[in-house]
Design a protein around this motif. Structure first.
Motif, PDB file in Angstrom:
ATOM      1  N   SER A 178      18.165 -58.540   1.027  1.00  0.00           N
ATOM      2  CA  SER A 178      18.347 -58.063  -0.882  1.00  0.00           C
ATOM      3  C   SER A 178      17.827 -57.386  -1.036  1.00  0.00           C
ATOM      4  CB  SER A 178      19.394 -59.006  -1.702  1.00  0.00           C
ATOM      5  OG  SER A 178      18.456 -60.642  -1.531  1.00  0.00           O
ATOM      6  N   ILE A 179      15.997 -58.199  -1.125  1.00  0.00           N
ATOM      7  CA  ILE A 179      14.794 -57.932  -1.065  1.00  0.00           C
ATOM      8  C   ILE A 179      14.074 -56.465  -1.580  1.00  0.00           C
ATOM      9  CG2 ILE A 179      12.183 -57.591  -1.679  1.00  0.00           C
ATOM     10  CD1 ILE A 179      12.749 -61.053  -0.693  1.00  0.00           C
ATOM     11  N   PRO A 180      13.844 -55.368  -2.160  1.00  0.00           N
ATOM     12  CA  PRO A 180      13.865 -54.199  -2.171  1.00  0.00           C
ATOM     13  C   PRO A 180      12.538 -54.171  -1.437  1.00  0.00           C
ATOM     14  CG  PRO A 180      13.830 -55.048  -4.229  1.00  0.00           C
ATOM     15  CD  PRO A 180      13.649 -55.849  -4.050  1.00  0.00           C
ATOM     16  N   SER A 181      12.179 -53.081  -0.309  1.00  0.00           N
ATOM     17  CA  SER A 181      11.633 -52.805   0.405  1.00  0.00           C
ATOM     18  C   SER A 181      10.419 -52.060   0.460  1.00  0.00           C
ATOM     19  CB  SER A 181      12.259 -51.963   1.502  1.00  0.00           C
ATOM     20  OG  SER A 181      12.610 -50.326   0.735  1.00  0.00           O
ATOM     21  N   SER A 182      10.585 -51.573  -1.531  1.00  0.00           N
ATOM     22  CA  SER A 182       9.394 -51.130  -1.839  1.00  0.00           C
ATOM     23  C   SER A 182       8.129 -52.490  -2.148  1.00  0.00           C
ATOM     24  CB  SER A 182      10.361 -50.168  -3.429  1.00  0.00           C
ATOM     25  OG  SER A 182      10.318 -51.564  -4.439  1.00  0.00           O
ATOM     26  N   LEU A 183       9.081 -53.270  -2.348  1.00  0.00           N
ATOM     27  CA  LEU A 183       8.002 -54.324  -2.390  1.00  0.00           C
ATOM     28  C   LEU A 183       6.830 -54.230  -1.923  1.00  0.00           C
ATOM     29  CD1 LEU A 183      10.144 -56.824  -4.900  1.00  0.00           C
ATOM     30  CD2 LEU A 183       8.205 -55.043  -5.283  1.00  0.00           C
ATOM     31  N   GLU A 184       7.730 -54.328  -0.140  1.00  0.00           N
ATOM     32  CA  GLU A 184       6.721 -54.580   0.846  1.00  0.00           C
ATOM     33  C   GLU A 184       5.711 -53.702   0.972  1.00  0.00           C
ATOM     34  OE1 GLU A 184       8.093 -56.454   5.224  1.00  0.00           O
ATOM     35  OE2 GLU A 184      10.130 -54.905   3.871  1.00  0.00           O
ATOM     36  N   GLU A 185       6.418 -52.475   1.543  1.00  0.00           N
ATOM     37  CA  GLU A 185       5.521 -50.933   0.860  1.00  0.00           C
ATOM     38  C   GLU A 185       4.564 -50.999   0.392  1.00  0.00           C
ATOM     39  OE1 GLU A 185       8.609 -48.618   0.498  1.00  0.00           O
ATOM     40  OE2 GLU A 185       9.621 -48.642   2.392  1.00  0.00           O
ATOM     41  N   ALA A 186       4.778 -51.091  -1.060  1.00  0.00           N
ATOM     42  CA  ALA A 186       3.277 -51.821  -1.514  1.00  0.00           C
ATOM     43  C   ALA A 186       2.188 -52.632  -1.705  1.00  0.00           C
ATOM     44  CB  ALA A 186       3.752 -51.488  -3.411  1.00  0.00           C
ATOM     45  N   ALA A 187       2.990 -54.186  -0.853  1.00  0.00           N
ATOM     46  CA  ALA A 187       1.799 -54.743  -0.893  1.00  0.00           C
ATOM     47  C   ALA A 187       2.066 -54.159   1.553  1.00  0.00           C
ATOM     48  CB  ALA A 187       2.818 -56.130  -0.042  1.00  0.00           C
ATOM     49  N   MET A 188       1.705 -53.575   1.787  1.00  0.00           N
ATOM     50  CA  MET A 188       1.295 -53.118   2.779  1.00  0.00           C
ATOM     51  C   MET A 188       0.249 -51.615   2.325  1.00  0.00           C
ATOM     52  SD  MET A 188       4.391 -52.158   5.568  1.00  0.00           S
ATOM     53  CE  MET A 188       5.194 -53.751   5.986  1.00  0.00           C
ATOM     54  N   ASP A 190      -1.807 -52.238   0.636  1.00  0.00           N
ATOM     55  CA  ASP A 190      -2.704 -52.838  -0.204  1.00  0.00           C
ATOM     56  C   ASP A 190      -3.645 -53.136   0.729  1.00  0.00           C
ATOM     57  OD1 ASP A 190      -2.636 -51.953  -3.159  1.00  0.00           O
ATOM     58  OD2 ASP A 190      -0.934 -53.909  -3.042  1.00  0.00           O
ATOM     59  N   GLY A 191      -2.832 -53.354   1.989  1.00  0.00           N
ATOM     60  CA  GLY A 191      -3.445 -53.942   2.860  1.00  0.00           C
ATOM     61  C   GLY A 191      -3.332 -55.037   3.747  1.00  0.00           C
ATOM     62  N   CYS A 192      -1.603 -55.898   2.526  1.00  0.00           N
ATOM     63  CA  CYS A 192      -1.453 -57.274   3.491  1.00  0.00           C
ATOM     64  C   CYS A 192      -0.923 -57.125   4.358  1.00  0.00           C
ATOM     65  CB  CYS A 192      -0.288 -57.604   2.814  1.00  0.00           C
ATOM     66  SG  CYS A 192      -1.298 -58.025   0.937  1.00  0.00           S
ATOM     67  N   GLY A 193      -1.210 -57.743   6.165  1.00  0.00           N
ATOM     68  CA  GLY A 193      -0.203 -58.107   7.020  1.00  0.00           C
ATOM     69  C   GLY A 193       1.283 -58.939   6.511  1.00  0.00           C
ATOM     70  N   ARG A 194       2.017 -58.763   7.897  1.00  0.00           N
ATOM     71  CA  ARG A 194       2.740 -59.602   7.840  1.00  0.00           C
ATOM     72  C   ARG A 194       3.303 -60.823   7.347  1.00  0.00           C
ATOM     73  NH1 ARG A 194       7.560 -56.003   7.262  1.00  0.00           N
ATOM     74  NH2 ARG A 194       6.941 -54.077   9.053  1.00  0.00           N
ATOM     75  N   LEU A 195       2.474 -61.840   7.901  1.00  0.00           N
ATOM     76  CA  LEU A 195       2.224 -63.135   7.520  1.00  0.00           C
ATOM     77  C   LEU A 195       1.989 -63.260   5.947  1.00  0.00           C
ATOM     78  CD1 LEU A 195       0.611 -65.223  10.643  1.00  0.00           C
ATOM     79  CD2 LEU A 195       2.806 -64.824   9.344  1.00  0.00           C
ATOM     80  N   ARG A 196       0.910 -62.264   5.323  1.00  0.00           N
ATOM     81  CA  ARG A 196       0.274 -62.741   3.901  1.00  0.00           C
ATOM     82  C   ARG A 196       2.155 -61.809   3.238  1.00  0.00           C
ATOM     83  NH1 ARG A 196      -5.418 -59.730   1.651  1.00  0.00           N
ATOM     84  NH2 ARG A 196      -4.813 -61.059  -0.329  1.00  0.00           N
ATOM     85  N   ILE A 197       2.705 -61.236   3.623  1.00  0.00           N
ATOM     86  CA  ILE A 197       3.542 -60.450   2.839  1.00  0.00           C
ATOM     87  C   ILE A 197       4.480 -61.972   3.351  1.00  0.00           C
ATOM     88  CG2 ILE A 197       5.488 -59.295   3.270  1.00  0.00           C
ATOM     89  CD1 ILE A 197       3.539 -56.791   4.290  1.00  0.00           C
ATOM     90  N   PHE A 198       4.975 -62.336   3.771  1.00  0.00           N
ATOM     91  CA  PHE A 198       6.040 -63.295   3.987  1.00  0.00           C
ATOM     92  C   PHE A 198       5.475 -64.246   3.102  1.00  0.00           C
ATOM     93  CE2 PHE A 198       7.198 -67.418   5.083  1.00  0.00           C
ATOM     94  CZ  PHE A 198       8.670 -67.351   5.543  1.00  0.00           C
ATOM     95  N   PHE A 199       4.223 -65.104   3.198  1.00  0.00           N
ATOM     96  CA  PHE A 199       3.782 -66.164   2.443  1.00  0.00           C
ATOM     97  C   PHE A 199       3.714 -65.735   0.236  1.00  0.00           C
ATOM     98  CE2 PHE A 199       2.763 -67.973   6.319  1.00  0.00           C
ATOM     99  CZ  PHE A 199       3.423 -69.184   6.689  1.00  0.00           C
TER     100      PHE A 199
END
Length: 291
Positions: A178-188, A190-199
């Protein structure tokens, strides 16, 4: 006069409750009161039984209140160092079990919710299928595994084997979807990896499912009995349910009032935990219902 006329008109427009409405309201109230009394009666009796002597606990005819209140039952069980050690040991294990369960299951939920990898659907089907396997059917197999790993009679055998559950993975995964994918795309971007996005993104947003699943895991550990009986043999490593079971067959068989007092104190942390987080639990259930 105009104001008075408006108020009179408003009163007349109010719906007049009929006899059937009053009967329905009264019957609903009676059913609610019966349900509350039936739900709280065992707990109230357990608390009051802690003030009774052995003869009063098992006396016939049934007597709800004791003739003589034995306050020393609670003082004696609180003064028992073995009981206090067992409570502290169980609380430590429950905290570690809850933390491990939330960490492992949330990572698995994030992988199934956000990552694309080979055989994802097949693996997810296998995970969901395990929800329909009763725990008792794999009890012997689990015991053989932990025996071969040398985990018997240790805190690890209580914390590690049951930390991962399909139900918890499923619950947290549904929240992550249910979390918008746009937040994850914006973090990517900015150079964030998967673990950083998760934590740093998903984990701070995980409070609603973590509260529900955390309390569920804590209660599962605190109330566990069959698995500790099979895997723990040292009295200094007993969990609270083991202690109460052995206490009943030993000293508690002649001091039932003391056993009741110990049961009340053993249930107290669970009740306090629910009272602290009841608003979050009810809110999360309502949110899940709206979804």
């Amino acid at each position: 006069m105009a104001v008075v006329a408006q108020e009179v008109a408003a009163i007349r427009r109010r719906p007049q409750h009929t006899t059937s409405w009053w009967l329905y309201a009264i019957s609903k109230t009676i059913v609610g009161v019966i349900f509350v009394v039936a739900s709280l009666f065992p707990l109230l009796w357990l608390v009051i039984a802690g003030f009774k002597s052995k003869t009063e606990v098992i006396s016939t005819p049934f007597q709800f209140f004791p003739e003589v209140w034995k306050w020393e039952n609670y003082a004696q069980i609180l003064g028992d160092p073995t009981f206090l050690l067992t409570m502290g040991w169980t609380f430590l294990g429950a905290v570690l079990f809850t933390a491990l369960a939330l960490t492992v299951n949330s990572l698995a939920a994030y992988a199934f919710a956000r990552l694309d990898f080979r055989f994802k659907r097949t693996l997810w089907t296998i995970v969901i299928t395990t929800m329909f396997i009763p725990g008792m059917t794999i009890l012997l197999t689990s015991f053989i595994v932990v025996t071969d790993l040398g985990m018997l009679d240790s805190l690890a055998v209580l914390v590690i084997p049951g930390a991962t559950t399909a139900a918890m993975i499923f619950f947290i995964r549904q929240f992550y979807l249910s979390i918008p994918s746009s937040l994850e795309e914006a973090a990517m971007l900015d150079g964030c990896g998967r673990l950083r996005i998760f934590f740093f993104l998903f984990l701070p947003l995980s409070k609603p499912p973590f509260v529900v699943m955390g309390i569920t895991a804590f209660l599962a550990y605190w109330n566990s009995y069959v698995w500790p009986i099979l895997t723990i043999t040292s009295p200094d490593k007993f969990v609270v349910q083991q202690f109460l079971a052995t206490f009943r067959t030993g000293r508690g068989s002649s001091e039932l009032g003391l056993l009741m007092a110990g049961s009340v104190l053993a249930a107290a942390p669970v009740i306090i935990l629910f009272l602290i987080f009841q608003r979050q639990i009810i809110g999360n259930i309502k949110m899940a219902g709206l979804k």
